[in-house]
Design a protein around this motif. Structure first.
Motif, PDB file in Angstrom:
ATOM      1  N   LEU A 102       9.614 -49.666  69.422  1.00 51.57           N
ATOM      2  CA  LEU A 102       9.742 -50.283  70.739  1.00 51.57           C
ATOM      3  C   LEU A 102      10.163 -51.743  70.618  1.00 51.57           C
ATOM      4  O   LEU A 102      11.005 -52.218  71.392  1.00 51.57           O
ATOM      5  CB  LEU A 102       8.419 -50.179  71.494  1.00 51.57           C
ATOM      6  CG  LEU A 102       7.985 -48.784  71.945  1.00 51.57           C
ATOM      7  CD1 LEU A 102       6.604 -48.843  72.564  1.00 51.57           C
ATOM      8  CD2 LEU A 102       8.988 -48.181  72.911  1.00 51.57           C
ATOM      9  N   ARG A 103       9.595 -52.444  69.661  1.00 49.47           N
ATOM     10  CA  ARG A 103       9.960 -53.860  69.510  1.00 49.47           C
ATOM     11  C   ARG A 103      11.417 -54.010  69.086  1.00 49.47           C
ATOM     12  O   ARG A 103      12.107 -54.931  69.541  1.00 49.47           O
ATOM     13  CB  ARG A 103       9.023 -54.549  68.514  1.00 49.47           C
ATOM     14  CG  ARG A 103       7.594 -54.715  69.043  1.00 49.47           C
ATOM     15  CD  ARG A 103       6.777 -55.671  68.183  1.00 49.47           C
ATOM     16  NE  ARG A 103       6.542 -55.147  66.839  1.00 49.47           N
ATOM     17  CZ  ARG A 103       5.497 -54.375  66.519  1.00 49.47           C
ATOM     18  NH1 ARG A 103       4.613 -54.027  67.448  1.00 49.47           N
ATOM     19  NH2 ARG A 103       5.343 -53.947  65.270  1.00 49.47           N
ATOM     20  N   ARG A 104      11.908 -53.132  68.235  1.00 46.33           N
ATOM     21  CA  ARG A 104      13.322 -53.211  67.845  1.00 46.33           C
ATOM     22  C   ARG A 104      14.223 -53.009  69.057  1.00 46.33           C
ATOM     23  O   ARG A 104      15.234 -53.686  69.213  1.00 46.33           O
ATOM     24  CB  ARG A 104      13.632 -52.177  66.762  1.00 46.33           C
ATOM     25  CG  ARG A 104      13.230 -52.601  65.357  1.00 46.33           C
ATOM     26  CD  ARG A 104      13.876 -51.721  64.304  1.00 46.33           C
ATOM     27  NE  ARG A 104      13.392 -50.360  64.350  1.00 46.33           N
ATOM     28  CZ  ARG A 104      12.339 -49.922  63.646  1.00 46.33           C
ATOM     29  NH1 ARG A 104      11.688 -50.755  62.836  1.00 46.33           N
ATOM     30  NH2 ARG A 104      11.950 -48.660  63.725  1.00 46.33           N
ATOM     31  N   GLU A 105      13.861 -52.067  69.905  1.00 49.46           N
ATOM     32  CA  GLU A 105      14.666 -51.812  71.103  1.00 49.46           C
ATOM     33  C   GLU A 105      14.722 -53.046  71.988  1.00 49.46           C
ATOM     34  O   GLU A 105      15.782 -53.453  72.449  1.00 49.46           O
ATOM     35  CB  GLU A 105      14.075 -50.631  71.882  1.00 49.46           C
ATOM     36  CG  GLU A 105      14.663 -50.430  73.271  1.00 49.46           C
ATOM     37  CD  GLU A 105      16.135 -50.059  73.273  1.00 49.46           C
ATOM     38  OE1 GLU A 105      16.812 -50.346  74.277  1.00 49.46           O
ATOM     39  OE2 GLU A 105      16.613 -49.483  72.270  1.00 49.46           O
ATOM     40  N   TRP A 106      13.547 -53.640  72.222  1.00 52.33           N
ATOM     41  CA  TRP A 106      13.546 -54.785  73.128  1.00 52.33           C
ATOM     42  C   TRP A 106      14.107 -56.036  72.461  1.00 52.33           C
ATOM     43  O   TRP A 106      14.666 -56.895  73.124  1.00 52.33           O
ATOM     44  CB  TRP A 106      12.149 -55.022  73.702  1.00 52.33           C
ATOM     45  CG  TRP A 106      12.238 -55.064  75.203  1.00 52.33           C
ATOM     46  CD1 TRP A 106      12.241 -56.163  75.990  1.00 52.33           C
ATOM     47  CD2 TRP A 106      12.409 -53.939  76.076  1.00 52.33           C
ATOM     48  NE1 TRP A 106      12.397 -55.807  77.306  1.00 52.33           N
ATOM     49  CE2 TRP A 106      12.495 -54.442  77.391  1.00 52.33           C
ATOM     50  CE3 TRP A 106      12.493 -52.564  75.872  1.00 52.33           C
ATOM     51  CZ2 TRP A 106      12.667 -53.624  78.493  1.00 52.33           C
ATOM     52  CZ3 TRP A 106      12.656 -51.734  76.977  1.00 52.33           C
ATOM     53  CH2 TRP A 106      12.740 -52.274  78.261  1.00 52.33           C
TER      54      TRP A 106
END
Length: 242
Positions: free
Chosen positions: A73-77
């Motif tokens: 999720l952090r990579r996406e955001w």
């Protein structure tokens, strides 16, 4: 009110119906903008005020990034932050928006200073940043789903402005080209996320409410522009005056 869980496809259908009704492409100011009915100073006012929204998107995304629980999720955001802030070698969306305001003849230092910002713009954008910071991750992700409707508005905006304004060039509007591919990528992730993670009818209703809030916020920004620069054309003290 029903408490039955909506099938994922029905949730998506209701999300899209919200955009059909509430997305700011329907606002009178946007119709004037795309239709070539605004003066150059009115277009400048739009670009100057919209800069604050563009520049605040990375701040909004950073507040959400800090609360995401997995590397995926952090990579996406984090990708969204790079899209807007750039990576130090290629410009991001904020820099490309400043090229738009440059192309319209606005002083860059004045735009960045926010001195000419409408109070309505400031209140709406700050409310969005605070809302994403304070609400659940599910609602924060759902609020980004206005991007479901942005490719159509971008195509209409670019073609209409190039056709109708001799002071606008394709280079001036270069901000929008990457968004035609970035926005669908963002939507694919966020839409799949809310359909998967909204596990109760109450959470599904929160998802729908988040999108309504975001649409209302975008609409409110155009209300402020229309009041100040179109009808009755009463910009408040301190706001941009051509």
């Amino acid at each position: 009110m029903s408490t039955d869980l909506l099938p994922p496809d029905e949730l998506e259908r209701r999300l899209r119906a919200i955009g059909d009704e509430r997305y700011h492409v329907h606002h009178p100011f946007h119709r004037l903008l795309h239709g070539g009915k605004l003066t150059k100073p009115q277009v400048q006012a739009w670009a100057l005020n919209r800069y604050y929204y563009q520049a605040s998107i990375p701040r909004k995304d950073a507040t959400l990034l800090a609360r995401l629980s997995t590397p995926e999720l952090r990579r996406e955001w984090r990708r969204r932050l790079v899209d807007h802030d750039g990576d130090g070698t290629a410009p991001g969306g904020v820099e490309r928006w400043l090229k738009l305001t440059d192309g319209l003849g606005l002083d860059r230092d004045y735009v960045i200073s926010l001195q000419g910002l409408l109070p309505g713009t400031r209140f709406a954008v700050d409310a969005y940043v605070a809302w994403v910071r304070d609400r659940s991750v599910l609602e924060a992700v759902a609020s980004s789903l206005t991007e479901m409707f942005s490719p159509n508005i971008i195509s209409e905006r670019v073609s209409g402005m190039l056709r109708n304004y001799d002071f606008v060039t394709a280079d001036t509007l270069a901000y929008f080209t990457p968004r035609l591919t970035q926005a669908p990528q963002d939507v694919a992730f966020a839409l799949e996320y809310v359909k998967r993670e909204a596990r109760s009818r109450a959470e599904q209703d929160q998802v729908l409410g988040a999108l309504r809030f975001k649409c209302d916020l975008l609409w409110a920004q155009l209300d402020a522009l229309h009041f100040a620069y179109v009808e009755p054309a009463l910009p408040p003290p301190g706001a941009f005056r051509p």
